[in-house]
Design a protein around this motif. Structure first.
Motif, PDB file in Angstrom:
ATOM      1  N   LEU A   1       0.842  -1.194   0.000  1.00  0.00           N
ATOM      2  CA  LEU A   1       0.000   0.000   0.000  1.00  0.00           C
ATOM      3  C   LEU A   1       0.876   1.242   0.000  1.00  0.00           C
ATOM      4  CD1 LEU A   1      -2.915   1.166   0.267  1.00  0.00           C
ATOM      5  CD2 LEU A   1      -2.513   1.239   2.737  1.00  0.00           C
ATOM      6  N   GLY A   2       0.627   2.134  -0.931  1.00  0.00           N
ATOM      7  CA  GLY A   2       1.364   3.381  -1.005  1.00  0.00           C
ATOM      8  C   GLY A   2       0.736   4.441  -0.114  1.00  0.00           C
ATOM      9  N   LEU A   3       1.571   5.196   0.596  1.00  0.00           N
ATOM     10  CA  LEU A   3       1.106   6.262   1.480  1.00  0.00           C
ATOM     11  C   LEU A   3       1.680   7.584   0.996  1.00  0.00           C
ATOM     12  CD1 LEU A   3       1.859   4.455   4.879  1.00  0.00           C
ATOM     13  CD2 LEU A   3      -0.287   4.427   3.587  1.00  0.00           C
ATOM     14  N   ILE A   4       0.843   8.548   0.737  1.00  0.00           N
ATOM     15  CA  ILE A   4       1.295   9.839   0.253  1.00  0.00           C
ATOM     16  C   ILE A   4       0.758  10.933   1.170  1.00  0.00           C
ATOM     17  CG2 ILE A   4      -0.634   9.920  -1.406  1.00  0.00           C
ATOM     18  CD1 ILE A   4       1.160  11.635  -3.224  1.00  0.00           C
ATOM     19  N   TYR A   5       1.672  11.792   1.667  1.00  0.00           N
ATOM     20  CA  TYR A   5       1.270  12.818   2.623  1.00  0.00           C
ATOM     21  C   TYR A   5       2.382  13.841   2.795  1.00  0.00           C
ATOM     22  CZ  TYR A   5       4.210  10.142   5.911  1.00  0.00           C
ATOM     23  OH  TYR A   5       5.268   9.498   6.521  1.00  0.00           O
ATOM     24  N   ASN A   6       2.062  14.900   3.536  1.00  0.00           N
ATOM     25  CA  ASN A   6       3.024  15.962   3.820  1.00  0.00           C
ATOM     26  C   ASN A   6       3.522  15.786   5.254  1.00  0.00           C
ATOM     27  OD1 ASN A   6       4.404  18.317   4.380  1.00  0.00           O
ATOM     28  ND2 ASN A   6       2.843  19.689   3.535  1.00  0.00           N
ATOM     29  N   LEU A   7       4.811  15.593   5.406  1.00  0.00           N
ATOM     30  CA  LEU A   7       5.395  15.418   6.743  1.00  0.00           C
ATOM     31  C   LEU A   7       5.180  16.637   7.641  1.00  0.00           C
ATOM     32  CD1 LEU A   7       8.830  13.654   6.071  1.00  0.00           C
ATOM     33  CD2 LEU A   7       7.021  12.840   7.610  1.00  0.00           C
ATOM     34  N   GLY A   8       4.909  17.769   7.032  1.00  0.00           N
ATOM     35  CA  GLY A   8       4.720  18.987   7.795  1.00  0.00           C
ATOM     36  C   GLY A   8       3.323  19.149   8.371  1.00  0.00           C
TER      37      GLY A   8
ATOM     38  N   ALA B   1       4.021  -1.167   3.699  1.00  0.00           N
ATOM     39  CA  ALA B   1       3.775   0.245   3.403  1.00  0.00           C
ATOM     40  C   ALA B   1       4.973   0.827   2.667  1.00  0.00           C
ATOM     41  CB  ALA B   1       3.536   1.025   4.687  1.00  0.00           C
ATOM     42  N   VAL B   2       4.713   1.521   1.575  1.00  0.00           N
ATOM     43  CA  VAL B   2       5.751   2.303   0.889  1.00  0.00           C
ATOM     44  C   VAL B   2       5.285   3.754   0.927  1.00  0.00           C
ATOM     45  CG1 VAL B   2       6.570   0.431  -0.561  1.00  0.00           C
ATOM     46  CG2 VAL B   2       4.694   1.860  -1.382  1.00  0.00           C
ATOM     47  N   GLU B   3       6.211   4.679   1.149  1.00  0.00           N
ATOM     48  CA  GLU B   3       5.839   6.071   1.371  1.00  0.00           C
ATOM     49  C   GLU B   3       6.458   7.020   0.349  1.00  0.00           C
ATOM     50  OE1 GLU B   3       6.250   7.492   5.420  1.00  0.00           O
ATOM     51  OE2 GLU B   3       6.394   5.423   6.147  1.00  0.00           O
ATOM     52  N   SER B   4       5.745   8.109   0.145  1.00  0.00           N
ATOM     53  CA  SER B   4       6.259   9.203  -0.673  1.00  0.00           C
ATOM     54  C   SER B   4       5.662  10.487  -0.116  1.00  0.00           C
ATOM     55  CB  SER B   4       5.866   9.020  -2.143  1.00  0.00           C
ATOM     56  OG  SER B   4       6.571   9.906  -2.968  1.00  0.00           O
ATOM     57  N   THR B   5       6.514  11.412   0.294  1.00  0.00           N
ATOM     58  CA  THR B   5       6.023  12.635   0.924  1.00  0.00           C
ATOM     59  C   THR B   5       6.166  13.842   0.004  1.00  0.00           C
ATOM     60  OG1 THR B   5       8.163  13.058   1.987  1.00  0.00           O
ATOM     61  CG2 THR B   5       6.553  11.758   3.227  1.00  0.00           C
ATOM     62  N   VAL B   6       5.349  14.842   0.273  1.00  0.00           N
ATOM     63  CA  VAL B   6       5.348  16.061  -0.541  1.00  0.00           C
ATOM     64  C   VAL B   6       5.404  17.281   0.369  1.00  0.00           C
ATOM     65  CG1 VAL B   6       4.031  14.977  -2.402  1.00  0.00           C
ATOM     66  CG2 VAL B   6       2.815  16.161  -0.571  1.00  0.00           C
TER      67      VAL B   6
ATOM     68  N   PHE C   1      -3.169   5.165  -0.390  1.00  0.00           N
ATOM     69  CA  PHE C   1      -4.026   5.761   0.639  1.00  0.00           C
ATOM     70  C   PHE C   1      -3.618   7.212   0.869  1.00  0.00           C
ATOM     71  CE2 PHE C   1      -4.425   6.901   5.203  1.00  0.00           C
ATOM     72  CZ  PHE C   1      -5.804   7.028   5.239  1.00  0.00           C
ATOM     73  N   VAL C   2      -4.615   8.093   0.919  1.00  0.00           N
ATOM     74  CA  VAL C   2      -4.402   9.517   1.195  1.00  0.00           C
ATOM     75  C   VAL C   2      -5.089   9.866   2.514  1.00  0.00           C
ATOM     76  CG1 VAL C   2      -4.715  11.877   0.385  1.00  0.00           C
ATOM     77  CG2 VAL C   2      -4.432  10.029  -1.271  1.00  0.00           C
ATOM     78  N   PRO C   3      -4.352  10.276   3.532  1.00  0.00           N
ATOM     79  CA  PRO C   3      -4.995  10.727   4.775  1.00  0.00           C
ATOM     80  C   PRO C   3      -5.649  12.080   4.546  1.00  0.00           C
ATOM     81  CG  PRO C   3      -2.651  11.139   4.881  1.00  0.00           C
ATOM     82  CD  PRO C   3      -2.890  10.403   3.590  1.00  0.00           C
ATOM     83  N   ILE C   4      -6.162  12.683   5.619  1.00  0.00           N
ATOM     84  CA  ILE C   4      -6.739  14.016   5.488  1.00  0.00           C
ATOM     85  C   ILE C   4      -5.579  15.001   5.452  1.00  0.00           C
ATOM     86  CG2 ILE C   4      -8.251  15.716   6.561  1.00  0.00           C
ATOM     87  CD1 ILE C   4      -9.784  13.333   7.761  1.00  0.00           C
ATOM     88  N   ASP C   5      -5.042  15.198   4.252  1.00  0.00           N
ATOM     89  CA  ASP C   5      -3.835  15.977   4.040  1.00  0.00           C
ATOM     90  C   ASP C   5      -4.149  17.127   3.093  1.00  0.00           C
ATOM     91  OD1 ASP C   5      -0.506  15.421   4.183  1.00  0.00           O
ATOM     92  OD2 ASP C   5      -1.222  16.634   2.509  1.00  0.00           O
ATOM     93  N   ASN C   6      -3.986  18.349   3.570  1.00  0.00           N
ATOM     94  CA  ASN C   6      -4.356  19.510   2.762  1.00  0.00           C
ATOM     95  C   ASN C   6      -3.506  19.661   1.513  1.00  0.00           C
ATOM     96  OD1 ASN C   6      -6.419  20.830   4.600  1.00  0.00           O
ATOM     97  ND2 ASN C   6      -4.686  20.642   5.989  1.00  0.00           N
TER      98      ASN C   6
END
Length: 298
Positions: A136-143, A165-170, A192-197
């Motif tokens: 499952l890919g996880l994409i989100y902003n670490l900030g 889990a594989v991750e990629s942050t923006v 999967f996209v969390p509640i990430d603005n």
């Protein structure tokens, strides 16, 4: 004060304004005061958010409604040393963001609504579509504190289910497409996209990139499904906005925010984008896990 412009936060802001207007009309009809409100948007810029919140304080407003965690953090800093209360909306983890001592007793001059999600339920959707899901890919902003909390809570669940889990942050919406391609290169079978603005601002690009690769995107909000994600279960942002407005009026009428529990709205409604499902060759009916149906969007 809205953190930035994207479908989720726009939906909340619209709902808050509509509910405040209705409550104001009811107040006037009963011989009470009208509710006047001003809307500002920080456009995801910290300095702008700070300036807006300081302006509100200098104007002597009776209450501030910040939408999303960064806006709430800016507003909390601005009202220090004043008696201006906050009623925030869509703060996923108020305790982690230091905006509440606890969910039941915030203990500060602020309270509000949380869009906390049960990631187990969203994983159930992903496994319904692909029982053999392994990556499952996880994409989100670490900030974004809200996103980090959701991802960290999700990882043990993934491990229990034998999913890697594989991750990629923006850091900004312009990086979303590259981040999506990075996840696909790492073998993500679903995303999967969390509640990430930040990701929400680039959701349409993410959805298109994933659909072209035949990979479903599961989201933490129904608005992101409307933007091309495949499915979610949980938060309805119109209801969240309405509840926020009602809490704000309660505080204006004398309720103590420090003793008013933070409200978590998660009604468990599944939302499916039928256009995305068709593009991926997935039958939307498989997401009706409770037999109570689902909301179909296009």
């Amino acid at each position: 004060v809205q953190y930035t412009s994207h479908s989720s936060l726009d939906e909340i802001c619209t709902a808050i304004q509509s509910e405040l207007t209705a409550l104001s009309e009811a107040s006037v009809a009963a011989g009470g005061p009208a509710i006047e409100f001003e809307v500002q948007n920080g456009q995801a810029d910290t300095a702008t958010l700070n300036d807006i919140c300081k302006l509100f304080v200098s104007e002597g407003v009776d209450l501030i409604i910040p939408i999303a965690t960064p806006a709430a953090t800016a507003a909390a800093a601005a009202v220090q040393g004043t008696d201006i209360p906050l009623v925030y909306s869509a703060v996923t983890d108020p305790v982690g963001a230091q905006l509440a001592d606890s969910m039941d007793a915030p203990g500060q001059n602020m309270t509000g609504t949380s869009d906390y999600i049960d990631t187990n339920k969203i994983l159930d959707l992903a496994l319904a579509a692909d029982p053999d899901l392994k990556t499952l890919g996880l994409i989100y902003n670490l900030g974004e504190t809200n996103s980090v909390t959701t991802i960290e809570n999700m990882k043990p669940v993934l491990e229990e289910k034998g999913i890697t889990a594989v991750e990629s942050t923006v850091t900004n919406a312009g990086e979303v497409q590259m981040a999506a391609q990075n996840l696909l290169a790492q073998g993500a079978e679903a995303i999967f996209v969390p509640i990430d603005n930040t990701v929400a601002d680039g959701m349409a690009v993410l959805a298109t990139t994933a659909i072209e690769a035949g990979v479903p995107v599961y989201t933490a909000a129904d608005s992101l499904v409307r933007d091309g994600g495949l499915a979610t279960t949980g938060v309805n942002y119109t209801k969240l906005g309405e509840l926020t407005a009602q809490m704000a009026v309660d505080v204006l009428n004398g309720a103590d925010p420090a003793a008013t529990p933070v409200q978590v709205l998660n009604d468990g409604i599944t939302t499916v984008n039928t256009t995305t499902a068709a593009a991926l060759g997935i039958d939307p009916e498989i997401f009706d896990l409770t037999g109570e149906g689902y909301i179909a969007v296009e």
